[in-house]
Design a protein around this motif. Structure first.
Motif, PDB file in Angstrom:
ATOM      1  N   LEU A  31      -3.628  -0.837  12.958  1.00  0.00           N
ATOM      2  CA  LEU A  31      -3.471  -1.485  11.655  1.00  0.00           C
ATOM      3  C   LEU A  31      -4.359  -0.834  10.599  1.00  0.00           C
ATOM      4  CD1 LEU A  31      -3.200  -5.243  12.647  1.00  0.00           C
ATOM      5  CD2 LEU A  31      -1.385  -3.744  11.811  1.00  0.00           C
ATOM      6  N   LEU A  32      -5.558  -0.428  10.988  1.00  0.00           N
ATOM      7  CA  LEU A  32      -6.433   0.285  10.051  1.00  0.00           C
ATOM      8  C   LEU A  32      -5.806   1.610   9.627  1.00  0.00           C
ATOM      9  CD1 LEU A  32      -9.994  -0.319  11.523  1.00  0.00           C
ATOM     10  CD2 LEU A  32      -9.242  -0.853   9.206  1.00  0.00           C
ATOM     11  N   ALA A  33      -5.234   2.315  10.578  1.00  0.00           N
ATOM     12  CA  ALA A  33      -4.576   3.584  10.257  1.00  0.00           C
ATOM     13  C   ALA A  33      -3.385   3.350   9.320  1.00  0.00           C
ATOM     14  CB  ALA A  33      -4.121   4.284  11.537  1.00  0.00           C
ATOM     15  N   LEU A  34      -2.623   2.304   9.573  1.00  0.00           N
ATOM     16  CA  LEU A  34      -1.495   1.970   8.698  1.00  0.00           C
ATOM     17  C   LEU A  34      -1.974   1.601   7.300  1.00  0.00           C
ATOM     18  CD1 LEU A  34       0.783  -0.098  11.103  1.00  0.00           C
ATOM     19  CD2 LEU A  34       1.286   2.139  10.108  1.00  0.00           C
ATOM     20  N   ALA A  35      -3.069   0.853   7.220  1.00  0.00           N
ATOM     21  CA  ALA A  35      -3.616   0.472   5.915  1.00  0.00           C
ATOM     22  C   ALA A  35      -4.087   1.703   5.147  1.00  0.00           C
ATOM     23  CB  ALA A  35      -4.760  -0.518   6.098  1.00  0.00           C
ATOM     24  N   ALA A  36      -4.740   2.624   5.841  1.00  0.00           N
ATOM     25  CA  ALA A  36      -5.177   3.861   5.184  1.00  0.00           C
ATOM     26  C   ALA A  36      -3.969   4.661   4.701  1.00  0.00           C
ATOM     27  CB  ALA A  36      -6.032   4.687   6.139  1.00  0.00           C
ATOM     28  N   ALA A  37      -2.923   4.729   5.520  1.00  0.00           N
ATOM     29  CA  ALA A  37      -1.712   5.454   5.126  1.00  0.00           C
ATOM     30  C   ALA A  37      -1.068   4.800   3.901  1.00  0.00           C
ATOM     31  CB  ALA A  37      -0.727   5.499   6.288  1.00  0.00           C
ATOM     32  N   ALA A  38      -1.023   3.475   3.883  1.00  0.00           N
ATOM     33  CA  ALA A  38      -0.449   2.761   2.739  1.00  0.00           C
ATOM     34  C   ALA A  38      -1.279   3.000   1.480  1.00  0.00           C
ATOM     35  CB  ALA A  38      -0.366   1.268   3.047  1.00  0.00           C
ATOM     36  N   ALA A  39      -2.603   3.034   1.627  1.00  0.00           N
ATOM     37  CA  ALA A  39      -3.469   3.290   0.472  1.00  0.00           C
ATOM     38  C   ALA A  39      -3.241   4.697  -0.080  1.00  0.00           C
ATOM     39  CB  ALA A  39      -4.930   3.103   0.869  1.00  0.00           C
ATOM     40  N   VAL A  40      -3.074   5.657   0.800  1.00  0.00           N
ATOM     41  CA  VAL A  40      -2.819   7.032   0.350  1.00  0.00           C
ATOM     42  C   VAL A  40      -1.455   7.115  -0.332  1.00  0.00           C
ATOM     43  CG1 VAL A  40      -2.422   9.410   1.118  1.00  0.00           C
ATOM     44  CG2 VAL A  40      -4.357   8.113   2.015  1.00  0.00           C
ATOM     45  N   LEU A  41      -0.451   6.441   0.224  1.00  0.00           N
ATOM     46  CA  LEU A  41       0.869   6.442  -0.406  1.00  0.00           C
ATOM     47  C   LEU A  41       0.812   5.806  -1.791  1.00  0.00           C
ATOM     48  CD1 LEU A  41       3.225   5.607   2.594  1.00  0.00           C
ATOM     49  CD2 LEU A  41       2.975   7.782   1.394  1.00  0.00           C
ATOM     50  N   ALA A  42       0.052   4.723  -1.925  1.00  0.00           N
ATOM     51  CA  ALA A  42      -0.108   4.092  -3.236  1.00  0.00           C
ATOM     52  C   ALA A  42      -0.798   5.050  -4.208  1.00  0.00           C
ATOM     53  CB  ALA A  42      -0.902   2.799  -3.097  1.00  0.00           C
ATOM     54  N   LEU A  43      -1.733   5.819  -3.712  1.00  0.00           N
ATOM     55  CA  LEU A  43      -2.436   6.800  -4.532  1.00  0.00           C
ATOM     56  C   LEU A  43      -1.490   7.911  -5.002  1.00  0.00           C
ATOM     57  CD1 LEU A  43      -5.361   7.703  -5.438  1.00  0.00           C
ATOM     58  CD2 LEU A  43      -5.413   9.034  -3.333  1.00  0.00           C
ATOM     59  N   LEU A  44      -0.473   8.203  -4.190  1.00  0.00           N
ATOM     60  CA  LEU A  44       0.444   9.300  -4.492  1.00  0.00           C
ATOM     61  C   LEU A  44       1.614   8.920  -5.393  1.00  0.00           C
ATOM     62  CD1 LEU A  44       0.598  11.103  -1.045  1.00  0.00           C
ATOM     63  CD2 LEU A  44      -0.620  11.820  -3.095  1.00  0.00           C
TER      64      LEU A  44
END
Length: 129
Positions: A31-44
């Protein structure tokens, strides 16, 4: 450049947190990895918007129809989704699911590119006549 540094920082922090948590709770680490991925996608999102605007401008100035560009967009999107999804599956310990996803992505990319391949075939047949 700044966006890449921010994305790298988010990913490294997410990976380190997931590494620390993984021993006690592998589900939470995922879940932490998914949250980090979602944060990066939001950044992009702004980066993708700018890229999309450029591609539309290129499409307009090139005089090439949208029918040619649409398969390229779809194929690129499929490749990005499959790469991210496959990586997440592997992180979850499901390499077989990652392989199935990659196979499905390959077939979907071929299907998305079919109109472009048909246009090339029609052009070749026309040139042979």
């Amino acid at each position: 450049m700044e966006t890449v540094i921010q994305a790298a920082g988010l990913c490294v922090i997410g990976a380190l947190l997931a590494l620390v948590v993984r021993r006690g709770s592998p589900e939470t680490a995922l879940l932490l990895a998914l949250a980090a991925a979602a944060a990066v996608l939001a950044l992009l999102v702004p980066v993708l918007g700018e890229l999309w605007d450029f591609l539309r401008e290129l499409e307009t100035y090139s005089g090439v129809s949208e029918e040619v560009f649409a398969p390229l967009y779809k194929t690129a999107a499929i490749a990005l989704v499959v790469r991210a999804g496959g990586g997440l599956c592997r992180d979850a310990g499901e390499s077989a699911l990652a392989a199935v996803l990659e196979t499905a992505g390959s077939l979907c990319a071929l299907l998305a590119a079919l109109p472009l391949m048909r246009a090339v075939l029609e052009l070749l047949v026309e040139l042979m006549r």
